[in-house]
Scaffold this motif. Structure first.
Motif, PDB file in Angstrom:
ATOM      1  N   ILE A 455      -0.623   9.399  -0.056  1.00 54.65           N
ATOM      2  CA  ILE A 455       0.547   8.592  -0.379  1.00 54.65           C
ATOM      3  C   ILE A 455       1.292   9.135  -1.596  1.00 54.65           C
ATOM      4  O   ILE A 455       2.503   8.924  -1.745  1.00 54.65           O
ATOM      5  CB  ILE A 455       0.140   7.124  -0.590  1.00 54.65           C
ATOM      6  CG1 ILE A 455       1.359   6.210  -0.391  1.00 54.65           C
ATOM      7  CG2 ILE A 455      -0.462   6.899  -1.949  1.00 54.65           C
ATOM      8  CD1 ILE A 455       1.006   4.749  -0.331  1.00 54.65           C
ATOM      9  N   VAL A 482      -3.275   0.372   2.885  1.00 56.54           N
ATOM     10  CA  VAL A 482      -3.487   0.854   1.517  1.00 56.54           C
ATOM     11  C   VAL A 482      -4.254  -0.211   0.758  1.00 56.54           C
ATOM     12  O   VAL A 482      -4.063  -1.405   0.971  1.00 56.54           O
ATOM     13  CB  VAL A 482      -2.152   1.171   0.802  1.00 56.54           C
ATOM     14  CG1 VAL A 482      -1.441   2.313   1.474  1.00 56.54           C
ATOM     15  CG2 VAL A 482      -1.251  -0.049   0.755  1.00 56.54           C
ATOM     16  N   GLN A 495       5.210   1.858  -4.279  1.00 61.44           N
ATOM     17  CA  GLN A 495       6.041   0.848  -3.610  1.00 61.44           C
ATOM     18  C   GLN A 495       7.295   1.481  -3.009  1.00 61.44           C
ATOM     19  O   GLN A 495       7.721   1.117  -1.904  1.00 61.44           O
ATOM     20  CB  GLN A 495       6.410  -0.259  -4.605  1.00 61.44           C
ATOM     21  CG  GLN A 495       5.263  -1.202  -4.929  1.00 61.44           C
ATOM     22  CD  GLN A 495       5.667  -2.311  -5.883  1.00 61.44           C
ATOM     23  OE1 GLN A 495       6.674  -2.191  -6.591  1.00 61.44           O
ATOM     24  NE2 GLN A 495       4.912  -3.383  -5.911  1.00 61.44           N
ATOM     25  N   THR A 497       7.560   4.575  -1.931  1.00 62.01           N
ATOM     26  CA  THR A 497       7.135   5.336  -0.746  1.00 62.01           C
ATOM     27  C   THR A 497       6.856   4.408   0.422  1.00 62.01           C
ATOM     28  O   THR A 497       7.259   4.684   1.569  1.00 62.01           O
ATOM     29  CB  THR A 497       5.880   6.162  -1.073  1.00 62.01           C
ATOM     30  OG1 THR A 497       6.153   7.044  -2.154  1.00 62.01           O
ATOM     31  CG2 THR A 497       5.443   6.977   0.139  1.00 62.01           C
ATOM     32  N   LEU A 498       6.175   3.291   0.165  1.00 60.34           N
ATOM     33  CA  LEU A 498       5.867   2.345   1.237  1.00 60.34           C
ATOM     34  C   LEU A 498       7.148   1.746   1.825  1.00 60.34           C
ATOM     35  O   LEU A 498       7.228   1.505   3.039  1.00 60.34           O
ATOM     36  CB  LEU A 498       4.952   1.232   0.713  1.00 60.34           C
ATOM     37  CG  LEU A 498       3.543   1.667   0.282  1.00 60.34           C
ATOM     38  CD1 LEU A 498       2.744   0.466  -0.206  1.00 60.34           C
ATOM     39  CD2 LEU A 498       2.814   2.369   1.421  1.00 60.34           C
ATOM     40  N   ARG A 502       8.282   1.776   5.719  1.00 55.97           N
ATOM     41  CA  ARG A 502       8.668   0.567   6.461  1.00 55.97           C
ATOM     42  C   ARG A 502      10.029   0.767   7.118  1.00 55.97           C
ATOM     43  O   ARG A 502      10.302   0.240   8.208  1.00 55.97           O
ATOM     44  CB  ARG A 502       8.716  -0.655   5.546  1.00 55.97           C
ATOM     45  CG  ARG A 502       7.341  -1.147   5.106  1.00 55.97           C
ATOM     46  CD  ARG A 502       7.410  -2.517   4.454  1.00 55.97           C
ATOM     47  NE  ARG A 502       7.499  -3.554   5.477  1.00 55.97           N
ATOM     48  CZ  ARG A 502       8.575  -4.306   5.697  1.00 55.97           C
ATOM     49  NH1 ARG A 502       9.670  -4.119   4.976  1.00 55.97           N
ATOM     50  NH2 ARG A 502       8.569  -5.223   6.630  1.00 55.97           N
ATOM     51  N   ILE A 508       3.052  -1.986   7.180  1.00 61.30           N
ATOM     52  CA  ILE A 508       2.270  -1.695   5.976  1.00 61.30           C
ATOM     53  C   ILE A 508       1.301  -2.842   5.752  1.00 61.30           C
ATOM     54  O   ILE A 508       1.692  -4.013   5.712  1.00 61.30           O
ATOM     55  CB  ILE A 508       3.157  -1.509   4.732  1.00 61.30           C
ATOM     56  CG1 ILE A 508       4.228  -0.444   5.010  1.00 61.30           C
ATOM     57  CG2 ILE A 508       2.315  -1.130   3.533  1.00 61.30           C
ATOM     58  CD1 ILE A 508       3.673   0.931   5.294  1.00 61.30           C
ATOM     59  N   TRP A 528       4.575  -7.171   2.575  1.00 58.48           N
ATOM     60  CA  TRP A 528       3.485  -6.678   3.406  1.00 58.48           C
ATOM     61  C   TRP A 528       3.641  -7.208   4.828  1.00 58.48           C
ATOM     62  O   TRP A 528       3.888  -8.392   5.037  1.00 58.48           O
ATOM     63  CB  TRP A 528       2.130  -7.107   2.844  1.00 58.48           C
ATOM     64  CG  TRP A 528       1.888  -6.659   1.451  1.00 58.48           C
ATOM     65  CD1 TRP A 528       2.016  -7.382   0.314  1.00 58.48           C
ATOM     66  CD2 TRP A 528       1.492  -5.344   1.049  1.00 58.48           C
ATOM     67  NE1 TRP A 528       1.728  -6.631  -0.785  1.00 58.48           N
ATOM     68  CE2 TRP A 528       1.393  -5.362  -0.366  1.00 58.48           C
ATOM     69  CE3 TRP A 528       1.204  -4.169   1.721  1.00 58.48           C
ATOM     70  CZ2 TRP A 528       1.026  -4.249  -1.096  1.00 58.48           C
ATOM     71  CZ3 TRP A 528       0.834  -3.059   0.999  1.00 58.48           C
ATOM     72  CH2 TRP A 528       0.745  -3.101  -0.399  1.00 58.48           C
TER      73      TRP A 528
END
Length: 617
Positions: A455, A482, A495, A497-498, A502, A508, A528
């Motif tokens: 990540i 994660v 955050q 990158t996530l 998404r 996620i 989430w």
């Protein structure tokens, strides 16, 4: 005399360049810890030693060595043996190659030591000859002084002054020689004896042991416990090491033992003690005295630092192949204390060597296992707790080795994380899972763990896009898991990158919530798609009303955030019923099925129907 001083200085410098101790230390440490940095350092030390040996004929050292046929033979043989080590160091793997390298280095080190002693003796002889000549000149000048006393008083004054100058120069040369000799045997930062002298004293103490005495070696390792802040530079580090050496001196000196304190390779210390049963001083007593000073901060001119070292110790036994094996055993015990984060003194056990050897074998085989598809995903089904229907699977890495058999993820995953293999392993599991799940007859979701290394890599988003494009797996069916500990590494960057992932349509999932550093802020600081409750809640929810209330709170927050909740580790019907009563709708665990191959998933759950109901469990 200046020429003799230059010669002695040059001989000392060349002797230091021809030393194998740094290379031996790095190879031995790599054999103990298998750290890539140690292997790289070993290669650098090897090339430095090889370069020095190849140029020995052009040095003052070489000039003196050429006067002796045996010395030339030894130096030529040492150079040949060092060159033969290159292939061994390039493929430094199991304990066999480490022992081979160390054996060769010990042989070369012995030869170089013999040559160094001979060359130093010749240099000392030349220096002594020069000093004798100087003394002779003094006597001649003194006689001339008496003879010419009645001729010119000015000559008397000049000769007396010259005589005094020569005496001072002779004294300075003697002191300089003593300092040079001390530098060969002592550490410059702490003033302690070095590893070579310590090993000699261990051998001597081993020979002199009586029946009621126990020889022990303690390894005090500070390397993994020193601060890593920007302000902690080399000067601060040296100050801490010097302060730690003073603490250890005060701890060891009062002991009524024939012991000594030395600077170890790297950032640590070695302590030799000989305890006597008749005096009532045990190894445990000595260990407590060594550890006690570090309960207080180490005060230096750069500030005070709280350092809790990793300490290991080993006793000498008749089974040891060499007297110095006790040093290696103590270092293995300290390594065990570092690996397991222990804050107490760790005693060496034979299993530690076996663990190091096992780790080396597993680490050596891991990279090949990823390339040859030995590491493959198994899939644990995820169920709707009310209907009993499978709605997804989680991919978990499994490894079967042809000789070692099944290797537990708890064993090879930490190794992969430590040596960097976790990245290719993670992508291999990701791509294989995306391919295999499409073989199932329904569109199940696929959950895959995303490691910290993956990540935090700059190309994680591009890599996932390529993976989905190659496999044809829909992004909407993929969930990346994660952990909270992952989020702690670089919260803002992770955050961001996530959020990019998404945006691709990938779900996620926050994994293992409720363990370790759990905080409700993690639930609300990011959107989430799924929150996975740690398996400990499944067991506690049956008997602990407070845990059920906490779980209800998490369910409420998740509903507000629009997140699905899944409970892990459901193993009994009682746990499932308690969770359903609370309001949990989704779960996974051995009650429904453990991790299994994709063919077993098909056989167990999709042999007759598109969905197989487990509501009757």
């Amino acid at each position: 005399m200046r020429e003799q001083t230059r010669l002695e200085t040059s001989i000392l410098a060349d002797s230091l360049l021809f030393s194998t101790s740094e290379l031996e230390k790095r190879v031995a440490r790599y054999g103990a810890l298998s750290e890539p940095e140690d292997k790289s350092a070993a290669k650098r030390a090897y090339h430095s030693l090889l370069t020095s040996l190849e140029a020995w004929r052009a040095t003052d050292y070489g000039a003196l060595a050429k006067t002796s046929g045996p010395d030339r033979v030894k130096l030529t043989g040492a150079l040949k043996e060092i060159r033969s080590l290159e292939t061994v160091l390039d493929d430094l793997k199991g304990p066999g190659s480490v022992d081979q390298a160390l054996g060769t280095l010990q042989s070369v080190g012995g030869s170089l030591g013999q040559v160094g002693a001979t060359v130093a003796a010749r240099a000392a002889t030349q220096s002594e000859s020069a000093r004798q000549t100087l003394l002779l000149h003094q006597k001649i000048q003194a006689g001339l002084t008496l003879a010419l006393l009645f001729i010119v008083l000015a000559w008397i004054w000049y000769l007396l002054r010259r005589n005094a100058d020569l005496k001072r120069e002779n004294q300075a040369e003697q002191e300089r020689g003593e300092r040079l000799a001390r530098r060969l045997d002592h550490d410059g930062v702490t003033g302690l004896i070095n590893h070579r002298i310590f090993a000699e004293r261990v051998c001597a103490a081993r020979r002199d042991l009586t029946r009621n005495q126990t020889l022990s070696v303690f390894c005090v390792d500070l390397e993994s416990r020193l601060p890593t802040t920007v302000n902690f530079d080399q000067r601060a580090e040296d100050a801490v090491l010097a302060g730690a050496a003073d603490l250890l001196r005060h701890a060891v000196d009062p002991l009524d033992t024939r012991g000594c304190l030395a600077r170890a390779g790297g950032k640590g210390f070695l302590i030799l003690t000989v305890s006597d049963e008749e005096l009532g001083l045990t190894t445990a007593d000595i260990a407590d005295r060594i550890r006690a000073p570090f309960l207080r901060p180490i005060a230096t001119e750069h500030g005070s630092f709280v350092i809790t070292p990793a300490i290991g110790h080993a006793d000498a036994h008749d089974a040891d192949r060499e007297p110095t094996d006790v040093i290696r055993n103590a270092e293995l015990a300290a390594c065990n204390a570092v690996t397991n984060g222990r804050r107490r003194v760790v005693a060496y056990q034979t299993v530690m060597r076996a663990e190091i050897e096992r780790r080396a074998v597993v680490e050596g085989a891991l990279a090949r296992a990823v390339e040859t598809n030995e590491c493959l995903p198994h899939f644990q089904p995820q169920f709707n707790l009310e209907s009993g229907r499978v709605f997804g699977v989680e991919a978990l890495a499994r490894w079967y080795h042809a000789e070692l058999g099944w290797i537990s993820p708890s064993e090879f995953i930490p190794i992969a994380e430590g040596n960097g293999d976790i990245v290719p392993l993670g992508w291999k599991i990701m791509e294989t899972s995306c391919n295999e799940v499409q073989l199932l007859p329904v569109e199940l979701t696929l959950s895959v763990n995303l490691s910290v290394a993956q990540i935090l890599s700059d190309d994680v988003v591009g890599m996932l896009e390529e993976c989905l494009a190659r496999t044809g797996f829909p992004a909407r069916r993929l969930k990346l898991e994660v952990t909270e500990s992952t989020m702690m590494n670089d919260l803002k960057r992770i955050q961001e990158t996530l959020s990019q992932l998404r945006a691709l349509g990938i779900g996620i999932s926050l994994d293992d919530f409720g363990v370790g550093y759990s905080a409700l802020s993690y639930l609300t600081d990011f959107h989430w798609d799924e929150i996975k409750i740690d398996r400990s809640f499944a067991a506690k929810a049956v008997r602990d009303r407070k845990q059920r209330d906490v779980l209800k709170l998490v369910l409420g927050i998740a509903e507000t955030m629009g997140s699905r909740v899944l409970v892990e580790g459901i193993e009994t019907i009682e746990q499932r019923d308690a969770l359903v009563e609370i309001g949990c709708k989704n779960g996974q665990g051995y009650l429904f099925g453990g991790p299994m191959a994709i063919d077993d998933i098909t056989t167990l759950f999709f042999a007759e129907h598109s969905h197989r109901s487990l509501s009757g469990i």
